[in-house]
Design a protein around this motif. Structure first.
Motif, PDB file in Angstrom:
ATOM      1  N   GLU A 246       7.400   1.090   5.124  1.00 28.89           N
ATOM      2  CA  GLU A 246       6.934   1.401   6.470  1.00 28.89           C
ATOM      3  C   GLU A 246       8.080   1.299   7.465  1.00 28.89           C
ATOM      4  O   GLU A 246       8.777   0.278   7.515  1.00 28.89           O
ATOM      5  N   ARG A 286      11.390  -8.221   5.111  1.00 29.66           N
ATOM      6  CA  ARG A 286      10.195  -8.841   4.534  1.00 29.66           C
ATOM      7  C   ARG A 286       8.976  -7.928   4.616  1.00 29.66           C
ATOM      8  O   ARG A 286       8.164  -7.877   3.685  1.00 29.66           O
ATOM      9  N   TYR A 287       8.810  -7.182   5.692  1.00 31.13           N
ATOM     10  CA  TYR A 287       7.558  -6.464   5.933  1.00 31.13           C
ATOM     11  C   TYR A 287       7.624  -4.958   5.690  1.00 31.13           C
ATOM     12  O   TYR A 287       6.580  -4.319   5.528  1.00 31.13           O
ATOM     13  N   THR A 288       8.794  -4.389   5.654  1.00 30.85           N
ATOM     14  CA  THR A 288       8.891  -2.942   5.433  1.00 30.85           C
ATOM     15  C   THR A 288       8.423  -2.522   4.040  1.00 30.85           C
ATOM     16  O   THR A 288       7.692  -1.549   3.902  1.00 30.85           O
ATOM     17  N   HIS A 290       5.938  -2.334   1.200  1.00 33.85           N
ATOM     18  CA  HIS A 290       4.515  -2.640   1.034  1.00 33.85           C
ATOM     19  C   HIS A 290       4.120  -2.793  -0.431  1.00 33.85           C
ATOM     20  O   HIS A 290       3.321  -3.652  -0.775  1.00 33.85           O
ATOM     21  N   GLY A 310      -2.972   0.760   2.569  1.00 38.28           N
ATOM     22  CA  GLY A 310      -2.511  -0.419   3.301  1.00 38.28           C
ATOM     23  C   GLY A 310      -2.245  -0.088   4.762  1.00 38.28           C
ATOM     24  O   GLY A 310      -1.738   0.985   5.093  1.00 38.28           O
ATOM     25  N   THR A 312      -0.719  -0.871   8.773  1.00 43.43           N
ATOM     26  CA  THR A 312       0.602  -1.137   9.322  1.00 43.43           C
ATOM     27  C   THR A 312       0.877  -2.633   9.440  1.00 43.43           C
ATOM     28  O   THR A 312      -0.033  -3.437   9.661  1.00 43.43           O
ATOM     29  N   ARG A 313       2.132  -2.978   9.290  1.00 41.14           N
ATOM     30  CA  ARG A 313       2.588  -4.350   9.496  1.00 41.14           C
ATOM     31  C   ARG A 313       3.466  -4.454  10.737  1.00 41.14           C
ATOM     32  O   ARG A 313       4.229  -5.406  10.896  1.00 41.14           O
ATOM     33  N   TRP A 316       3.409  -7.666  12.680  1.00 43.45           N
ATOM     34  CA  TRP A 316       4.134  -8.757  12.041  1.00 43.45           C
ATOM     35  C   TRP A 316       5.644  -8.608  12.281  1.00 43.45           C
ATOM     36  O   TRP A 316       6.343  -9.587  12.546  1.00 43.45           O
ATOM     37  N   MET A 317       6.133  -7.366  12.149  1.00 43.47           N
ATOM     38  CA  MET A 317       7.548  -7.120  12.421  1.00 43.47           C
ATOM     39  C   MET A 317       7.910  -7.543  13.844  1.00 43.47           C
ATOM     40  O   MET A 317       8.881  -8.275  14.075  1.00 43.47           O
ATOM     41  N   SER A 336       3.799   4.604  12.671  1.00 45.13           N
ATOM     42  CA  SER A 336       4.663   4.247  11.551  1.00 45.13           C
ATOM     43  C   SER A 336       4.857   5.429  10.623  1.00 45.13           C
ATOM     44  O   SER A 336       3.954   6.252  10.439  1.00 45.13           O
TER      45      SER A 336
END
Length: 389
Positions: A246, A286-288, A290, A310, A312-313, A316-317, A336
């Motif tokens: 993402e 860490r979050y890109t 998935h 899933g 979007t994060r 969190w980013m 995204s």
């Protein structure tokens, strides 16, 4: 083979390039301009050139800074960046300040090590201006440096690809997917393709039109789809890992709008101008990523991407980035970009990004090509220079 002797309408070609991303377009143009081939065909499964990984990425023209754990990758970026800027000046965005910040904790490189590394590869580096350095939280960031690294506009490169392939007389078949490659004779391959008005993802079970292209050379430039061509091709020898990733697109507040940021080297983030949309990309180690899996024939990465549900994060980013750069709290999340990223498994530990360039012993004239960065194209072309095509 009877099909090869009398193809329905595919014709005979000097070379067929499967994949109409940046690498595929550059290779097709190279074959005409540098190697004198006259009949070259590009097959692209999407309705447009440069619409997948060539577009959905950080849009960074690397200059070596990102790879303190891989001297070779860093050095090749230093060599290739000026060539890329000279060849595609209209696509390169340079009117922003690019910074690298070294985190105080969990970074795999210290400020002193980073400075020494940049000197070793000959990369320009100086302490960032106070106005830029003040954007970072000093309790978490040890040092902030001003560097020379730029962004590229994928939409400009796509326009170049369309025009250059037309100038070279390359036939481009869009919404067309290569399904198999077979050996027809000692010096001939046949590439089976499917196409239709709605592309390869035909709704309602519509039947795709099948065709056969006869060629003496074929280049597999399908990135995440390298192992998805059937027939006599059993896949590349090098192990590949696929990731559904993402990339968040942000509209940044004024103090951040004219900068690019990389906080390194560990579980941190990068924020770059994205000229094709006049926004910024945000990626986080860490979050890109998935979803990850080991690539193998029969598992279509793009099918997995299409089916992935899933969410979007991005929140969190942004929450984590705000610890290092409080001003990000005023950014607006736009959307995204989800894409498949392909990585050579042998380089996961050292973060290197070499090219994959494989010739197939069972299919003379068949090559598989993969690059992790846009400037790797020059490494590919140097490999091709060594072959008597």
């Amino acid at each position: 083979m009877s099909d090869a002797a009398a193809p329905p309408r595919g014709g005979t070609w000097d070379a067929v390039v499967v994949g109409g991303g940046f690498y595929g377009a550059c290779i097709a143009a190279y074959l005409v301009r540098q190697r004198g081939l006259e009949r070259v065909c590009v097959v692209e499964r999407e309705p447009r050139l440069l619409s997948r990984a060539s577009f959905n990425n950080q849009a960074r023209v690397h200059n070596g800074y990102h790879y303190p754990r891989s001297f070779t990758t860093a050095f090749r970026s230093r060599v290739n960046l000026p060539r890329f800027v000279a060849d595609w000046p209209d696509a390169v965005k340079r009117d922003f300040t690019k910074t690298y910040a070294i985190a105080r904790r969990n970074s795999k490189v210290t400020s002193r090590q980073f400075v020494r590394f940049c000197r070793e590869i000959g990369a320009s580096l100086r302490p960032a201006d106070e106005a830029v350095a003040s954007l970072f939280a000093p309790r978490l960031v040890e040092s902030v440096f001003d560097v020379q690294e730029w962004a590229f506009d994928a939409s400009v490169l796509a326009a170049w690809a369309r025009e250059e392939l037309a100038r070279c007389g390359v036939e481009v078949r869009l919404s067309t997917r290569a399904t198999a490659v077979r050996r027809a004779s000692e010096h001939e391959l046949v590439v089976h393709v499917e196409s239709g008005e709605e592309g390869v993802r035909t709704p309602g079970g519509a039947t795709a039109a099948e065709d056969i292209l006869v060629t003496r050379l074929a280049f597999n430039c399908t990135y995440a789809g390298l192992n998805q061509i059937a027939g006599d091709f059993g896949g590349v020898r090098t192990g590949l890992k696929q990731e559904i990733t993402e990339i968040a697109l942000l509209d940044l507040p004024h103090p951040l709008r004219d900068i690019g940021v990389t906080v390194m080297d560990g579980p941190f983030y990068s924020m770059m101008p994205f000229p094709a949309r006049q926004l910024h990309t945000l990626t986080h180690v860490r979050y890109t990523p998935h979803l990850q899996w080991v690539d193998r024939p029969g598992i279509d990465p793009y099918g997995r991407l299409s089916d992935y549900e899933g969410g979007t994060r991005a929140a969190w980013m942004l929450r984590d980035v705000a610890r290092y750069m409080p001003g990000i709290a005023d950014a607006s999340y736009v959307e995204s970009l989800f894409e498949v990223k392909t990585v050579l498994m042998k380089n996961e530990a050292n973060d290197a990004r070499p090219i994959l360039f494989e010739s197939n012993a069972d299919l003379p004239g068949f090559f598989s090509v993969l690059g992790g960065k846009i400037d790797n194209i020059y490494d590919v072309l140097e490999e091709l220079d060594a072959y008597a095509l």
